[in-house]
Write a protein that holds these residues in place. Sequence first.
Motif, PDB file in Angstrom:
ATOM      1  N   ALA A 342      37.328  72.769 -54.621  1.00  0.00           N
ATOM      2  CA  ALA A 342      38.002  72.813 -53.320  1.00  0.00           C
ATOM      3  C   ALA A 342      36.983  72.795 -52.184  1.00  0.00           C
ATOM      4  N   ALA A 343      35.894  73.508 -52.380  1.00  0.00           N
ATOM      5  CA  ALA A 343      34.916  73.625 -51.298  1.00  0.00           C
ATOM      6  C   ALA A 343      34.009  72.393 -51.188  1.00  0.00           C
ATOM      7  N   LEU A 344      33.605  71.824 -52.335  1.00  0.00           N
ATOM      8  CA  LEU A 344      32.600  70.760 -52.297  1.00  0.00           C
ATOM      9  C   LEU A 344      33.193  69.357 -52.400  1.00  0.00           C
ATOM     10  N   CYS A 345      34.235  69.229 -53.188  1.00  0.00           N
ATOM     11  CA  CYS A 345      34.677  67.879 -53.550  1.00  0.00           C
ATOM     12  C   CYS A 345      35.948  67.455 -52.829  1.00  0.00           C
ATOM     13  N   ALA A 346      36.857  68.435 -52.654  1.00  0.00           N
ATOM     14  CA  ALA A 346      38.185  68.078 -52.145  1.00  0.00           C
ATOM     15  C   ALA A 346      38.143  67.577 -50.710  1.00  0.00           C
ATOM     16  N   SER A 347      37.093  67.901 -49.970  1.00  0.00           N
ATOM     17  CA  SER A 347      37.063  67.431 -48.587  1.00  0.00           C
ATOM     18  C   SER A 347      37.083  65.905 -48.544  1.00  0.00           C
ATOM     19  N   CYS A 348      36.551  65.234 -49.546  1.00  0.00           N
ATOM     20  CA  CYS A 348      36.678  63.779 -49.608  1.00  0.00           C
ATOM     21  C   CYS A 348      37.711  63.322 -50.647  1.00  0.00           C
ATOM     22  N   HIS A 349      37.645  63.888 -51.850  1.00  0.00           N
ATOM     23  CA  HIS A 349      38.504  63.369 -52.931  1.00  0.00           C
ATOM     24  C   HIS A 349      39.933  63.902 -52.851  1.00  0.00           C
ATOM     25  N   LEU A 350      40.141  64.986 -52.144  1.00  0.00           N
ATOM     26  CA  LEU A 350      41.411  65.710 -52.067  1.00  0.00           C
ATOM     27  C   LEU A 350      41.766  66.315 -53.433  1.00  0.00           C
ATOM     28  N   ASP A 351      42.556  67.374 -53.369  1.00  0.00           N
ATOM     29  CA  ASP A 351      42.977  68.053 -54.593  1.00  0.00           C
ATOM     30  C   ASP A 351      43.704  67.135 -55.552  1.00  0.00           C
ATOM     31  N   ASN A 352      44.472  66.209 -54.988  1.00  0.00           N
ATOM     32  CA  ASN A 352      45.256  65.344 -55.864  1.00  0.00           C
ATOM     33  C   ASN A 352      44.499  64.080 -56.272  1.00  0.00           C
ATOM     34  N   GLY A 353      43.239  63.973 -55.844  1.00  0.00           N
ATOM     35  CA  GLY A 353      42.418  62.843 -56.283  1.00  0.00           C
ATOM     36  C   GLY A 353      42.787  61.521 -55.638  1.00  0.00           C
ATOM     37  N   ALA A 354      43.596  61.562 -54.569  1.00  0.00           N
ATOM     38  CA  ALA A 354      43.991  60.304 -53.927  1.00  0.00           C
ATOM     39  C   ALA A 354      42.864  59.762 -53.067  1.00  0.00           C
ATOM     40  N   GLY A 355      41.946  60.616 -52.662  1.00  0.00           N
ATOM     41  CA  GLY A 355      40.881  60.182 -51.757  1.00  0.00           C
ATOM     42  C   GLY A 355      41.332  60.360 -50.323  1.00  0.00           C
ATOM     43  N   ARG A 356      40.513  61.000 -49.506  1.00  0.00           N
ATOM     44  CA  ARG A 356      40.930  61.280 -48.140  1.00  0.00           C
ATOM     45  C   ARG A 356      40.916  60.027 -47.274  1.00  0.00           C
ATOM     46  N   GLN A 357      39.826  59.295 -47.344  1.00  0.00           N
ATOM     47  CA  GLN A 357      39.673  58.198 -46.394  1.00  0.00           C
ATOM     48  C   GLN A 357      39.911  56.821 -46.994  1.00  0.00           C
ATOM     49  N   GLY A 358      39.863  56.741 -48.301  1.00  0.00           N
ATOM     50  CA  GLY A 358      40.033  55.396 -48.849  1.00  0.00           C
ATOM     51  C   GLY A 358      40.025  55.403 -50.361  1.00  0.00           C
ATOM     52  N   GLU A 359      40.391  54.240 -50.889  1.00  0.00           N
ATOM     53  CA  GLU A 359      40.488  54.058 -52.324  1.00  0.00           C
ATOM     54  C   GLU A 359      39.190  54.409 -53.038  1.00  0.00           C
ATOM     55  N   TYR A 360      38.066  54.156 -52.370  1.00  0.00           N
ATOM     56  CA  TYR A 360      36.782  54.389 -53.029  1.00  0.00           C
ATOM     57  C   TYR A 360      36.556  55.855 -53.369  1.00  0.00           C
ATOM     58  N   GLU A 361      37.367  56.744 -52.785  1.00  0.00           N
ATOM     59  CA  GLU A 361      37.224  58.167 -53.100  1.00  0.00           C
ATOM     60  C   GLU A 361      38.235  58.631 -54.126  1.00  0.00           C
ATOM     61  N   SER A 362      39.104  57.720 -54.596  1.00  0.00           N
ATOM     62  CA  SER A 362      40.157  58.187 -55.495  1.00  0.00           C
ATOM     63  C   SER A 362      39.586  58.474 -56.879  1.00  0.00           C
ATOM     64  N   LEU A 363      40.126  59.501 -57.511  1.00  0.00           N
ATOM     65  CA  LEU A 363      39.596  59.942 -58.805  1.00  0.00           C
ATOM     66  C   LEU A 363      40.582  59.760 -59.946  1.00  0.00           C
ATOM     67  N   TRP A 364      41.856  59.787 -59.625  1.00  0.00           N
ATOM     68  CA  TRP A 364      42.832  59.831 -60.722  1.00  0.00           C
ATOM     69  C   TRP A 364      42.746  58.569 -61.575  1.00  0.00           C
ATOM     70  N   GLY A 365      42.957  58.764 -62.880  1.00  0.00           N
ATOM     71  CA  GLY A 365      42.933  57.621 -63.787  1.00  0.00           C
ATOM     72  C   GLY A 365      41.546  57.136 -64.147  1.00  0.00           C
ATOM     73  N   SER A 366      40.508  57.747 -63.593  1.00  0.00           N
ATOM     74  CA  SER A 366      39.178  57.211 -63.868  1.00  0.00           C
ATOM     75  C   SER A 366      38.607  57.785 -65.159  1.00  0.00           C
ATOM     76  N   LYS A 367      37.871  56.968 -65.873  1.00  0.00           N
ATOM     77  CA  LYS A 367      37.248  57.446 -67.107  1.00  0.00           C
ATOM     78  C   LYS A 367      36.205  58.502 -66.781  1.00  0.00           C
ATOM     79  N   THR A 368      35.424  58.233 -65.758  1.00  0.00           N
ATOM     80  CA  THR A 368      34.353  59.170 -65.425  1.00  0.00           C
ATOM     81  C   THR A 368      34.908  60.573 -65.197  1.00  0.00           C
TER      82      THR A 368
END
Lengths: 442, 154
Positions: A342-368
Amino acid sequence: MVYFIRFELKILLAIGIMLGTILSPLQQVFADEVQIDPKQSDPKQSDPKQSDPKQSDPKQSDPKRVQIKMGEYLFYASGCQTCHTADNGKFLAGGRGFKIKNQGTVYASNITPDPETGIGRYTDDEFVSALRDGVGYKGRSLNPVMPYSAYRLMDRDQILAIKAYLDQQPAVVNKVIKGTVTVPAGNQNNNTNDSFEEDPQKSAKWNRGKFLVEGPGHCASCHSSTDGVKGKTPDYSGSIVNGWVAYNISSDGDTGIGSWSDKDLQQYLSKGYVEGHGAAVGPMAKLINDGLSHLSQEDIRAMVVYLRSLPPQEKGEAPANIPVEELQNTEPSHSHGSHLFAALCASCHLDNGAGRQGEYESLWGSKTATLTQGTNLIKVILEGSELKDSKLGSFSMPGFKDGYSDQDIADIANYVIAHFGNRNGHVTVEQVKKERALLNMK
Amino acid sequence: MVELNINNKIVRLDVSDDMPLLWVLRDVMGLTGTKYGCGIGECGACTVHLDGKPVRSCSLPVGSIGNQSIITIEGLDNDPIAQKILDGWVEKQPTQCGYCQPGQIMAAIALLHEKEKPSKEEINRALSGHVCRCGMYQRIRNAIKVAVGSTEDE
Ligand code: FES
Ligand code: FES
């Protein structure tokens, strides 16, 4: 780009804030320093039409220029820069290390035109046989980590075009240290020109894709463990290279790329990210930045057509595919890892992994983000990542190696895997410690 | 040329696509209410609303914005929630040096637009990326609670 170069300065500034130092004057300094002249754009990003060799401008049709243009394009398609430029090193001056399992380390050579430490003394024949047969200057055998068996699909004219392009680059004096792997003289200079042969049964697109994927693109070098094994054709089922997992890119629906849409694959290959599959990191991000992002959409489409036709290989773990709406409604976790996230990552990736500013920050569905070993995940959290965009500059994620313990990093990684993958992450403190040691060695 | 909708006005600016929104706001538009802290998306000082969602303007290239609406701390006149937040802020005084505050306030307003009565945990999460060097976190949370009419104090 300007903004990324300022990155380290900004870190300093960030520390400044924490310490509650005199911020306004500092800020003034930075504001003064950032001179942005919209007209002074990067020459490399100039009008794409200029790179069209068919232009009627007489200068453009000069055969030497046409050759250099073709060489530049093949240079991008071959990803030369990704290996031959070291982190923080000069362009193409070599020095990047590659660990070869049970053998030692090989260092990429200096391929600038410097006569002493680069390839300035290579004759045309020597250059061609280096790229096609793995027999370099004065008959020395090259380590197969240099994908000459793939580059072989390029013909002599294409290889010499690459040389013509390299000859135009600034010569850099940089003597690359000798690796710890000795390559027995075994490669043979065949001096033949048996390059890529089209399959008349297949479409022109498929053929072009095959040439790009198996030839200059040398995808199998990383994405297939059988590449280079005598008598075996690459299966594209993934492999481990330099500690990074190169994912399964065969057409298997679960573990490969079978379930990706054509459009998604195309965007991923040329931009490095696509919603629902995450972003490329590590060597793949580099390869996209330095190479694939410069290829025409037509060629990227051709690569997709060919990749699609690879037989499915069910190997490795499948990514978890929990969509944003579902992640949105998960109960907040109270673990240490979740608080750090929440403190380090969510500011860009958001809790739901949608990405705050753009697709390049989205996490959901990723293998990594969702494979349970977290191999690539730890590396990205520690060292960060960067994707370049020709129009919008650079999207970068800072590394978190400083200031966070091995336990912290392992906790974040396991939380990410649990949250985005609904699986138990297996990341251990020892694993993080090992990665960190490797990073410090770099 | 980039066309942007800033605080409900359409502006056309001669800036390059890769310039971060924060630069445009502060240096080109003179809207200095939005602050520059880290420049890499980690402190939240530069937060503005993009179609109502809180974003980090320091790491948002203007070329990617299109016609989405940008609201900065200067553009809150007609925002009903902004008035409530102001009341909470006046009552709880969660400001020390003030540098982080425009970002905190923009995040708080966006949160209240999405959730009428957020829980303590939800407030923590929504504002967790916002660094306050003066350590006003608890008071900020209390001010938000006052804004939503909650009487429980910590
Ligand atoms: S200045 Fe944008 S997050 Fe710090
Ligand atoms: S009030 Fe000073 S930084 Fe938050």
